[in-house]
Design a protein around this motif. Structure first.
Motif, PDB file in Angstrom:
ATOM      1  N   LEU A  13       0.853  -1.170   0.032  1.00  0.00           N
ATOM      2  CA  LEU A  13      -0.260  -0.106  -0.594  1.00  0.00           C
ATOM      3  C   LEU A  13       1.490   1.831  -0.173  1.00  0.00           C
ATOM      4  O   LEU A  13       1.533   1.214   0.918  1.00  0.00           O
ATOM      5  CB  LEU A  13      -1.279   0.061   1.353  1.00  0.00           C
ATOM      6  N   ASP A  14       1.020   2.248  -1.092  1.00  0.00           N
ATOM      7  CA  ASP A  14       1.383   2.732  -0.904  1.00  0.00           C
ATOM      8  C   ASP A  14       0.375   4.374   0.129  1.00  0.00           C
ATOM      9  O   ASP A  14      -0.540   4.608  -1.207  1.00  0.00           O
ATOM     10  CB  ASP A  14       1.550   3.630  -2.556  1.00  0.00           C
ATOM     11  N   THR A  15       1.401   5.384   0.279  1.00  0.00           N
ATOM     12  CA  THR A  15       0.339   6.548   0.380  1.00  0.00           C
ATOM     13  C   THR A  15       1.295   7.954   0.759  1.00  0.00           C
ATOM     14  O   THR A  15       3.094   8.172   0.510  1.00  0.00           O
ATOM     15  CB  THR A  15       1.364   6.232   2.789  1.00  0.00           C
ATOM     16  N   THR A  34      -2.655  14.304   0.082  1.00  0.00           N
ATOM     17  CA  THR A  34      -1.950  12.918   0.128  1.00  0.00           C
ATOM     18  C   THR A  34      -3.504  11.940  -0.697  1.00  0.00           C
ATOM     19  O   THR A  34      -4.056  11.699  -0.031  1.00  0.00           O
ATOM     20  CB  THR A  34      -1.932  13.094   1.634  1.00  0.00           C
ATOM     21  N   GLU A  35      -2.664  11.130  -0.732  1.00  0.00           N
ATOM     22  CA  GLU A  35      -4.056   9.629  -0.870  1.00  0.00           C
ATOM     23  C   GLU A  35      -3.457   8.237  -0.492  1.00  0.00           C
ATOM     24  O   GLU A  35      -1.845   8.206  -1.090  1.00  0.00           O
ATOM     25  CB  GLU A  35      -3.879   9.884  -2.735  1.00  0.00           C
ATOM     26  N   GLU A  36      -3.952   7.447  -1.221  1.00  0.00           N
ATOM     27  CA  GLU A  36      -3.277   5.715  -1.157  1.00  0.00           C
ATOM     28  C   GLU A  36      -4.057   4.295  -2.009  1.00  0.00           C
ATOM     29  O   GLU A  36      -4.910   5.192  -2.766  1.00  0.00           O
ATOM     30  CB  GLU A  36      -4.182   5.306   0.413  1.00  0.00           C
ATOM     31  N   ARG A  37      -2.716   4.167  -2.643  1.00  0.00           N
ATOM     32  CA  ARG A  37      -3.181   3.576  -3.856  1.00  0.00           C
ATOM     33  C   ARG A  37      -2.452   2.082  -3.813  1.00  0.00           C
ATOM     34  O   ARG A  37      -1.594   2.517  -2.978  1.00  0.00           O
ATOM     35  CB  ARG A  37      -2.864   4.630  -4.972  1.00  0.00           C
ATOM     36  N   THR A  38      -2.300   0.566  -4.292  1.00  0.00           N
ATOM     37  CA  THR A  38      -1.910  -0.020  -4.591  1.00  0.00           C
ATOM     38  C   THR A  38      -0.538   0.850  -5.737  1.00  0.00           C
ATOM     39  O   THR A  38      -0.285   0.710  -6.087  1.00  0.00           O
ATOM     40  CB  THR A  38      -2.216  -0.971  -5.317  1.00  0.00           C
ATOM     41  N   ILE A  67      -4.785  -4.172   5.893  1.00  0.00           N
ATOM     42  CA  ILE A  67      -4.008  -3.234   4.720  1.00  0.00           C
ATOM     43  C   ILE A  67      -4.073  -4.914   3.354  1.00  0.00           C
ATOM     44  O   ILE A  67      -4.260  -4.667   2.422  1.00  0.00           O
ATOM     45  CB  ILE A  67      -2.779  -2.790   4.733  1.00  0.00           C
ATOM     46  N   HIS A  94       3.998  -1.497   3.240  1.00  0.00           N
ATOM     47  CA  HIS A  94       3.620  -0.476   3.417  1.00  0.00           C
ATOM     48  C   HIS A  94       4.337   0.704   3.362  1.00  0.00           C
ATOM     49  O   HIS A  94       5.206   0.583   4.000  1.00  0.00           O
ATOM     50  CB  HIS A  94       2.606   0.020   4.828  1.00  0.00           C
ATOM     51  N   LEU A  96       6.085   4.966   2.069  1.00  0.00           N
ATOM     52  CA  LEU A  96       5.568   6.410   2.594  1.00  0.00           C
ATOM     53  C   LEU A  96       6.268   6.538   0.836  1.00  0.00           C
ATOM     54  O   LEU A  96       7.417   6.700   0.958  1.00  0.00           O
ATOM     55  CB  LEU A  96       5.891   6.866   3.747  1.00  0.00           C
TER      56      LEU A  96
END
Length: 284
Positions: A13-15, A34-38, A67, A94, A96
């Protein structure tokens, strides 16, 4: 019919934090958004390949956490045909990802990786298939040898150039930044049939026996460079799977990478997007 491709490696998971400029020590700043994505290099490659009319298998691991459940759903909803997933009682990968005003990214892992524990014992390799170890670790040597013995086309990450235990693979591919500066790719062509290295805006070079093929980048408006290298690898492997020439595969790889940087995503755009933008196809 395209060759089947097995991809081994992480999913994460990329923040992603977009910044007006890269932070300096002791500074304070607000993010633009900021967003979260695969994400995850190997997952990005597999999720790109499966959109290019290629039977794709993905070998990875996930933690038994929320996650992990989220990313498993992404994989199950994708076009990846075969999933071989190991589950751990630990946190799923995970990362950043900091994206600055020049659209360049810096990636910081926030969890303990389990790549060194990943194995491909249960993968039913068949002769003629492509087996890709996108992020090379010396612990993968037994699986590499098994794939080679089965008659597979073997692919390793560029880091394998610095690992003398790898005595042969058909292709080493990745970023020049993955290698110590002192390494000259030409000196390692006795161990690899071909070597493909990307070098940012300098483009890519394919080193083969007695020859080099250079592929320039295609200049486009850049929004986010995250995943551009993964899109390049997906493009080159897609060309190989469809039995295109090295020159054709390099061009497809460069155009897929160019399409990738025009969107804010870690996973490469589907091949249909690349095909429509550049007027190319994988089937002659």
């Amino acid at each position: 019919m395209a060759k089947k491709v097995w991809v081994q490696g992480p999913i994460a998971l990329d923040t992603v934090v977009y910044l007006s400029n890269f932070p300096t020590p002791g500074s304070f700043m607000n993010s633009l958004r900021t967003e979260e994505r695969t994400g995850g290099t190997s997952a990005n490659v597999a999720l790109g390949l499966c959109t290019a009319s290629i039977e794709t298998g993905f070998v990875s691991y996930l933690g038994n956490d929320e996650i992990g459940k989220q990313l498993l759903n992404v994989l199950e909803q994708s076009l990846i045909k075969d999933l071989v997933i190991t589950h751990f009682d630990d946190k799923t990968n995970h990362a950043l990802v900091l994206v600055d005003e020049k659209s360049e990214r810096t990636i910081i892992s926030m969890t303990t990786p389990h790549l060194r524990e990943l194995r491909m014992d249960k993968v039913p390799f068949k002769a003629g298939e492509i087996v890709a170890f996108i992020l090379w670790r010396e612990e993968f040597l037994a699986d590499l040898l098994r794939a080679k013995a089965a008659g597979c086309f073997t692919v390793v990450g560029a880091g394998a150039l610095a690992d003398s235990s790898v005595t042969h693979a058909d292709l080493a591919i990745g970023s020049r930044n993955d290698l110590p500066a002192a390494i000259n790719p030409v000196d390692h062509l006795d161990r690899f049939t071909s070597i493909v290295l990307t070098d940012g805006m300098q483009g890519a070079v394919l080193y083969g026996s007695g020859s080099e093929i250079r592929q320039p980048v295609f200049k486009v408006e850049v929004k986010d460079t995250t995943g551009a290298g993964d899109a390049f690898i997906a493009g080159y492997l897609a060309g190989m799977a469809h039995e295109l020439s090295a020159t054709q595969s390099l061009e497809i790889a460069a155009k897929w990478a160019a399409s990738a940087v025009q969107s804010e995503s870690s996973v490469p755009p589907a091949f249909e997007v690349v095909k429509e933008q550049w007027g190319i196809d994988l089937i002659p």
